[in-house]
Enzyme design. Structure first.
Site, PDB file in Angstrom:
ATOM      1  N   PHE A 122       0.841  -1.191   0.000  1.00 15.38           N
ATOM      2  CA  PHE A 122       0.000   0.000   0.000  1.00 15.38           C
ATOM      3  C   PHE A 122       0.881   1.248   0.000  1.00 15.38           C
ATOM      4  O   PHE A 122       1.704   1.426   0.899  1.00 15.38           O
ATOM      5  CB  PHE A 122      -0.894  -0.035   1.253  1.00 15.38           C
ATOM      6  CG  PHE A 122      -1.983   0.997   1.271  1.00 15.38           C
ATOM      7  CD1 PHE A 122      -2.922   1.058   0.252  1.00 15.38           C
ATOM      8  CD2 PHE A 122      -2.090   1.894   2.321  1.00 15.38           C
ATOM      9  CE1 PHE A 122      -3.940   2.009   0.277  1.00 15.38           C
ATOM     10  CE2 PHE A 122      -3.109   2.842   2.357  1.00 15.38           C
ATOM     11  CZ  PHE A 122      -4.035   2.898   1.335  1.00 15.38           C
ATOM     12  N   GLU A 126       4.049  10.026   2.329  1.00 15.69           N
ATOM     13  CA  GLU A 126       5.089  10.797   1.650  1.00 15.69           C
ATOM     14  C   GLU A 126       5.847  11.621   2.682  1.00 15.69           C
ATOM     15  O   GLU A 126       5.398  11.753   3.824  1.00 15.69           O
ATOM     16  CB  GLU A 126       4.460  11.733   0.606  1.00 15.69           C
ATOM     17  CG  GLU A 126       3.760  10.980  -0.512  1.00 15.69           C
ATOM     18  CD  GLU A 126       3.116  11.930  -1.521  1.00 15.69           C
ATOM     19  OE1 GLU A 126       3.364  13.153  -1.439  1.00 15.69           O
ATOM     20  OE2 GLU A 126       2.366  11.429  -2.367  1.00 15.69           O
ATOM     21  N   ILE A 156       7.380   2.810   2.571  1.00 19.20           N
ATOM     22  CA  ILE A 156       6.376   1.845   2.119  1.00 19.20           C
ATOM     23  C   ILE A 156       6.794   0.422   2.492  1.00 19.20           C
ATOM     24  O   ILE A 156       7.824  -0.083   2.027  1.00 19.20           O
ATOM     25  CB  ILE A 156       6.136   1.967   0.601  1.00 19.20           C
ATOM     26  CG1 ILE A 156       5.769   3.413   0.240  1.00 19.20           C
ATOM     27  CG2 ILE A 156       5.041   0.987   0.154  1.00 19.20           C
ATOM     28  CD1 ILE A 156       4.613   4.022   1.026  1.00 19.20           C
ATOM     29  N   ASP A 239      -9.519   1.456   8.586  1.00 18.82           N
ATOM     30  CA  ASP A 239     -10.510   1.020   9.577  1.00 18.82           C
ATOM     31  C   ASP A 239     -10.514  -0.503   9.693  1.00 18.82           C
ATOM     32  O   ASP A 239     -10.665  -1.058  10.776  1.00 18.82           O
ATOM     33  CB  ASP A 239     -11.920   1.499   9.183  1.00 18.82           C
ATOM     34  CG  ASP A 239     -12.104   2.997   9.421  1.00 18.82           C
ATOM     35  OD1 ASP A 239     -11.230   3.601  10.067  1.00 18.82           O
ATOM     36  OD2 ASP A 239     -13.118   3.556   8.952  1.00 18.82           O
ATOM     37  N   GLY A 334      16.819  -7.416  33.394  1.00 17.25           N
ATOM     38  CA  GLY A 334      17.978  -6.626  33.812  1.00 17.25           C
ATOM     39  C   GLY A 334      19.052  -6.668  32.740  1.00 17.25           C
ATOM     40  O   GLY A 334      18.749  -6.586  31.549  1.00 17.25           O
ATOM     41  N   GLU A 358       0.511   3.001  10.455  1.00 16.38           N
ATOM     42  CA  GLU A 358      -0.925   3.071  10.160  1.00 16.38           C
ATOM     43  C   GLU A 358      -1.639   4.116  11.024  1.00 16.38           C
ATOM     44  O   GLU A 358      -2.752   3.909  11.496  1.00 16.38           O
ATOM     45  CB  GLU A 358      -1.574   1.685  10.267  1.00 16.38           C
ATOM     46  CG  GLU A 358      -1.062   0.778   9.150  1.00 16.38           C
ATOM     47  CD  GLU A 358      -1.836  -0.511   8.980  1.00 16.38           C
ATOM     48  OE1 GLU A 358      -3.033  -0.520   9.242  1.00 16.38           O
ATOM     49  OE2 GLU A 358      -1.213  -1.495   8.564  1.00 16.38           O
TER      50      GLU A 358
END
Lengths: 386, 367
Positions: A122, A126, A156, A239, A334, A358
């Site tokens: 996707f 930018e 991306i 969503d 630790g 996202e």
């Protein structure tokens, strides 16, 4: 806790765990150190049916249920969130095609995505458009039957690895967010190349690169859905995907929690009440995160119309939990915690991205608050009308 | 808190030094996991490797407040360089000075003061070593996973239990060229990549009673003594990391435009900046107060533990917020905040983890 998963969901969970423990666990250090994309592992996930879970049945998938995606993401991220991101980026890229593409486009891509033959990504972010999504500068100019894309996409996930990219570009600058359109761009199209590959703090098995468009001609059949709807598609896609990000965070938290508990038990630290309290808190938080993610996933899968706010819940809380759990895991181990040998330091590095990608948790909270304000406004108007 | 003129001068000098000398190479050192040798050489020319060593042995006999200010300023730019300096002073030179025989002191301290040798320290909680006694000698087999300054040329201090019981510790000075000692794994930690941390393996490594610092089973006392100073040093490094990360995040937030607005204008960013700077200021007050108590020869142990606890955990929180302000950029190695974040994790667990240190504070407070 028993969530009364269906038999299919139980089988999926078991399968995802087996595949990850068998294939990812032995190589996760190497993938992290060398920042190596797990191409073969993802292919094998395809063969084992883990890629078709986010594709609808009519296109060769097994249902496109958010719940299935959450179950798989948690299991993979429990071992390696880098691999989980490589896996989930494919679903994120496929999302717009699944929800908004034309029938022809769906038929062309989805069956091959379901088998793992095609890999998806996707392309939205930018340099100047991070939280401010609508500020994208990439343009798509109409020329005859094509669009000419120009611009650079940044950060991306699976850039250069994926075969198919859903890319957001402005077809009409004057219309702002309403002038953004989505395009399906294939690797190898003239004018489409890859820029800088990022060197990241964590999720290093997931490749992050720039997409560069220089007079890249995209035929009109690759315009996805309707022109000017790209921003809307993007928001709707997120969503659907945010619970999956929450599930990745949950998987990281679960992995770190198991490592911390194991260390504490073996080293007899659990006699310390201060540690008991913390471990109990983390157990509660992890279970709360899981319950929230599952509830939101079920809500979406049951056909809810508006779930933007709830989907943000399912990302913000689990990612904050992941940071708390991994931060504490290091403290508890630790000096061992900071050693690569003990793995929790990787889980912390990986966890940090879940508060960012996202949509940062700040943006999520702002969006949740806006929705709450809108709801209050509606209530108050209804009150006046009565 | 007002610093005296001497401290202010030192602070300014180091600020300049960090900006002019250290800043340029800090990314490269981190990426390549190279020991910050050049920085240390220059700091030794300024006398700072002999900070805790008296003047008659060639040291600078710097007061505690001077030492913590030094470490704070260096850490704003390169925490690894500060950790090397702190380890050498507080965990190597100081135990020798305080508990070493005259012979050991004479042999090592003048060289340590000039930086000719840089000493190391093996973390006491990460020993996986078996000890056999053979005549007068001790034969060591196993490993220590976290040796500070392992890349340096000098010997290291290690605290071991001859009896197998944790409370019966003995401090030993070990030359790194001793037969059977091997540096096996560098770059094995999340952060402090330029500080030369590594795992060290012992294979039939033979040590004689002359290696012992103090007496047999005096290690717990030695440890307690050096932890106080070490905690002050680590608090100072944590503070410097926090300040460096906050300065970077603030600068970024002023420059970064989203929604046609510099993001510093947004409430959630402002809130973070307010939290970060409040924690830094509180940590600084705790630290300077503890350092001044030590300089005034007052009991400073509770104050030192509180300073380390507070600034250590604060550094983790603050650097996490700094990345968040940078957003996606903060996650990339092109920007400094992810390094601050990784370095903070190391400091937070060294020389007592938050869980352990809270127990120490509770114990001191109750008695």
């Amino acid at each position: 806790m028993d969530y009364f998963l269906t038999d299919e969901e139980k089988t999926l969970k078991e399968k995802a765990r087996q595949i990850t423990e068998k294939l990812v666990l032995p190589v996760r250090d190497k993938l992290d150190e060398k920042a190596e994309f797990p191409t073969e592992i993802v292919k094998e996930m395809g063969r084992q049916g883990l890629l078709k879970i986010f594709v609808p049945r009519e296109y060769g998938g097994s249902g496109a249920k958010v719940m299935d995606m959450c179950i798989a993401c948690e299991e993979v991220a429990r071992i390696c969130a880098g691999v989980a991101t490589a896996y989930a980026a494919n679903a994120l890229g496929s999302g717009p095609i699944i929800y908004f593409a034309d029938e022809d486009q769906k038929k062309k891509y989805l069956p091959r995505i379901a088998t793992g033959e095609l890999f998806c990504a996707f392309g939205l972010t930018e340099a100047q458009a991070g939280s401010d999504v609508a500020n994208i500068q990439t343009t798509a100019r109409k020329e005859g039957d094509s669009h000419i894309l120009n611009g650079v996409k940044q950060f991306i996930s699976s850039g250069s690895i994926a075969d198919v990219y859903v890319v957001l570009a402005s077809t009409d600058k004057s219309r702002g967010a309403r002038g953004i359109s989505a395009f399906i761009v294939e690797k190898g199209m003239p004018g489409f190349s890859f820029g800088k590959e990022e060197n990241k703090l964590g999720i290093r098995a997931s490749t992050t690169t720039e997409l560069v468009f220089e007079d890249c001609r995209v035929p009109k059949e690759n315009l996805m859905g309707k022109e000017g709807r790209g921003f809307l598609y993007t928001m709707r896609n997120f969503d659907h995907s945010r619970p999956g990000v929450g599930a990745i965070a949950l998987g990281i938290a679960q992995g770190a929690y198991e490592a911390a508990l194991d260390f504490a038990y073996k080293n007899k630290l659990l006699e310390n009440q201060c540690i008991q309290k913390k471990i109990a808190d983390l157990a509660i938080e992890i279970e709360a995160a899981r319950a929230l993610i599952y509830a939101v996933a079920r809500m979406i899968d049951s056909g809810a119309k508006n779930f933007s706010k709830e989907s943000s819940f399912a990302k913000v809380f689990p990612s904050d939990v992941a940071m708390r759990v991994t931060t504490y895991a290091i403290e508890l181990l630790g000096p061992y915690g900071i050693l690569k040998e003990y793995n929790v330091e990787k889980m912390l590095r990986d966890a940090k991205i879940t508060q960012i990608y996202e949509g940062t948790n700040e943006i999520q909270r702002a969006v949740i608050a806006l929705e709450l304000i809108r709801e209050m406004g509606m209530k108050s108007r209804q009150g006046k009308e009565q | 808190m007002e610093l005296n003129q001497e401290c202010t001068l030192l602070q300014n000098e180091l600020k300049k030094f960090a900006q002019q000398v250290i800043l340029d190479k800090v990314d490269e050192l981190d990426k390549t996991c190279s020991f910050a040798r050049d920085n240390i050489k220059k700091l030794s020319e300024m006398g700072l490797l002999g900070a805790v060593i008296p003047e008659d042995m060639g040291g600078a006999a710097l007061d505690t407040i001077g030492l913590v200010i030094t470490l704070e300023e260096i850490s704003k730019v390169c925490a690894s360089t500060a950790l090397i300096t702190a380890t050498h002073n507080a965990l190597f030179a100081y135990p020798i000075l305080k508990f070493g025989s005259d012979e050991i002191k004479k042999k090592y301290l003048p060289q340590a003061a000039t930086g000719e040798i840089i000493g190391g320290y093996a973390d006491v909680t990460t020993n996986e070593i078996e000890i056999k006694k053979e005549g007068e000698d001790y034969i060591l087999n196993g490993r220590n996973l976290l040796v500070l300054n392992s890349s340096a040329n000098g010997p290291l201090i290690i605290l071991l239990s001859f009896s197998g019981e944790k409370q019966n510790l003995t401090a030993l000075l070990v030359e790194k060229n001793t037969t059977g000692i091997k540096r096996v794994q560098k770059n094995n930690t999340i952060g402090m990549k330029a500080s030369g941390i590594a795992e060290i393996a012992f294979e039939n490594c033979t040590l004689s009673p002359t290696n012992i610092i103090g007496t047999v089973n005096e290690g717990a006392t030695i440890l307690q003594e050096i932890l106080g100073l070490a905690q002050l040093c680590l608090a100072a490094i944590a503070l410097g990391i926090s300040q460096g990360a906050t300065d970077a995040a603030l600068k970024y937030a002023k420059e970064r435009i989203q929604f046609n607005t510099p993001i510093i204008e947004f409430g959630m960013v402002r809130e973070k900046i307010a939290d970060m700077s409040t924690k830094i200021e509180a940590g600084r007050l705790l630290l300077y107060d503890a350092a001044m108590k030590r300089d005034a020869k007052k009991d400073f142990r509770t104050a030192a533990a509180m300073a380390k606890y507070f600034s250590g955990t604060a550094a983790v929180e603050i650097t996490t917020s700094a990345i968040q302000i940078y957003g996606g950029y903060g996650y990339m190695k092109d920007y400094p905040v992810e390094r601050y974040f990784r370095d903070a994790q190391v400091i937070n667990v060294l020389c007592s983890t938050p869980v352990q240190i809270k127990e120490i504070i509770a114990k001191y407070t109750i008695s």
